[in-house]
Write a protein that holds these residues in place. Sequence first.
Motif, short mmCIF file in Angstrom:
data_model
loop_
_atom_site.label_atom_id
_atom_site.label_comp_id
_atom_site.label_asym_id
_atom_site.label_seq_id
_atom_site.Cartn_x
_atom_site.Cartn_y
_atom_site.Cartn_z
N ARG A 217 -19.19 12.21 7.17
CA ARG A 217 -20.50 12.36 6.53
C ARG A 217 -20.86 13.83 6.35
O ARG A 217 -21.55 14.20 5.41
N ALA A 218 -20.42 14.66 7.30
CA ALA A 218 -20.71 16.10 7.19
C ALA A 218 -19.74 16.89 8.07
O ALA A 218 -20.13 17.46 9.09
N VAL B 114 -28.39 15.57 5.46
CA VAL B 114 -27.06 14.95 5.57
C VAL B 114 -27.10 13.54 4.96
O VAL B 114 -26.20 13.15 4.21
N ASN C 115 -26.86 13.49 1.40
CA ASN C 115 -25.64 14.14 0.91
C ASN C 115 -25.97 15.46 0.20
O ASN C 115 -25.35 15.80 -0.81
#
Lengths: 385, 144
Positions: free
Chosen positions: A317-318, A365, A368
């Motif tokens: 995700r990050a 996050v 996005n």
Amino acid sequence: MRRMVLACAALALVAPALLPAQSFLERMDVHGYGGWSFGRTADNKTTNHFLFGHSRGDYSHSEFALNLSIAVNDRLKIDAQPFWHSGHHANQTSSGMDYVFAEYRWSDAFALRAGQVKHPFGIYTEVFDVGTLRPFAALPQSVYGPTGFVGKAYSGVGFTGALYASGGWGVSYDVYGGGLEVVERDVGFQVLAQGTDTTGKTLNFAETKAFRDVIGGRLVMHTPVAGMSFGISGYTGTRPVAPVERRRTVYGAHAELLTDHWSLRGEGAHQTAKEGRTIAGAYIEAAYRLTREWQVAALYNTLDAELDGVSAADIARAPSLLRHEERGVALNYWFTPNFVIKASYHEVDGNHFAQPEPVRVRSVVAGNALRTRTELVLLGAQLSF
Amino acid sequence: MRMHLLVGVLLATLVGSAAPAQSLPFRVVVHSDNPVGTLTRERVSQLFLKKVTQWQDRSRVVPVEMREALSLRAEFSRRIHQRDVATIKIYWQQMIFAGRSVPPPERASDAEVLEFVQRNPSAIGYVSADATLPSGVKVVEISG
């Protein structure tokens, strides 16, 4: 603040009692340092904060510290350093005692230190905030940032000494035991480990963690090449996190060459913690004096973190929250060795240090919208006396 | 011709390294009770930088410096520490803020340095090569 006032008062009361008035003044050295910095991220669309800067520009970072050293007699000295700091990330103002300790010296090779003593690790820990002892306004973040590698001071007892042989060789050492507080940036780890649900969770830019039963040391080899030295450092300690004690072990190595014109420094550190994470950081920093006044400098910083127990999907995700890669250049004007104006440009890839305000990280996050690239311009004045 | 040049360079090198003391614009001085007669350049540097803080009898070494603005300080720094005064100042900043040591006291003239050394049996200082030494002060030869 109260602790600092009490320590200063105790020092002021005890030291004169041990010495006659005139002798007290002769044996006391008062020094200090301070500075102010402005930081702004170059792209006004960037929401990331890094070092002293953010997209709107931050003028508020300033600090000052007094350094007091009192030689009670030929063997015993007392050192203390109170500080004052203001800045955006520190909720405006803070103050405290960087260190206060007594040193009893039997010989150059053997001295005892007790109290809140500067943490001997690597090149910069003992002069953490002294801007006139480094080419950039801030220390290299991959080792000296909120990574949990180093603390400002250990609270306990240590031994220190140095031996110099003919031919220019020498060795200096520190061994110590006690407690150690380190500052860490946990936001990225928490977001990746806990998800982006924001309900009921507070995130801070940095968190102070206290380790106990710490044992550590540093060994520095001085070479016949004047100004060239190499060293290794390390410590291990535990942190009670119910229901278990979590052990952390940190070790590092450094090399330094200081001449009239050049200062070259390189350092790496590695941290393993039974908290499900491993961090490795390193930097290279080079500075050259074009003239007595003008100095140019360059910096490369890198840090990689690994998070155990978190699924690859969550990290995906990050992943940039576990990475920091930075290139920096600086142009400095030294009025004297005690006063310098510094301007620097930093380009960062990764979000371990450069990231939005804690309250916004999860939503950024989740949306996005995390920008992995951050550009920062710093301008600062730093002084010492 | 090349041989002559080589011999000339070698001689110049030998003469240069064998007689550094004669060419120094300063003299290192200690109290006359101090048994030390000769010190290496490296040891003098270590004493003034407080890397070595005890004489052989374990008494405390008390170095005394010239004021920063004086040309003799720059000469001493260049010849003994092989560093600029500014670089030595950075060294002292490092020592001060690390809580390791503080720089030696400074004096403004040969007379003040000589008076300091005369009064302190553990002192070491330096003065101009042509300074007149009072009783109680002696010169230390620099070797190497």
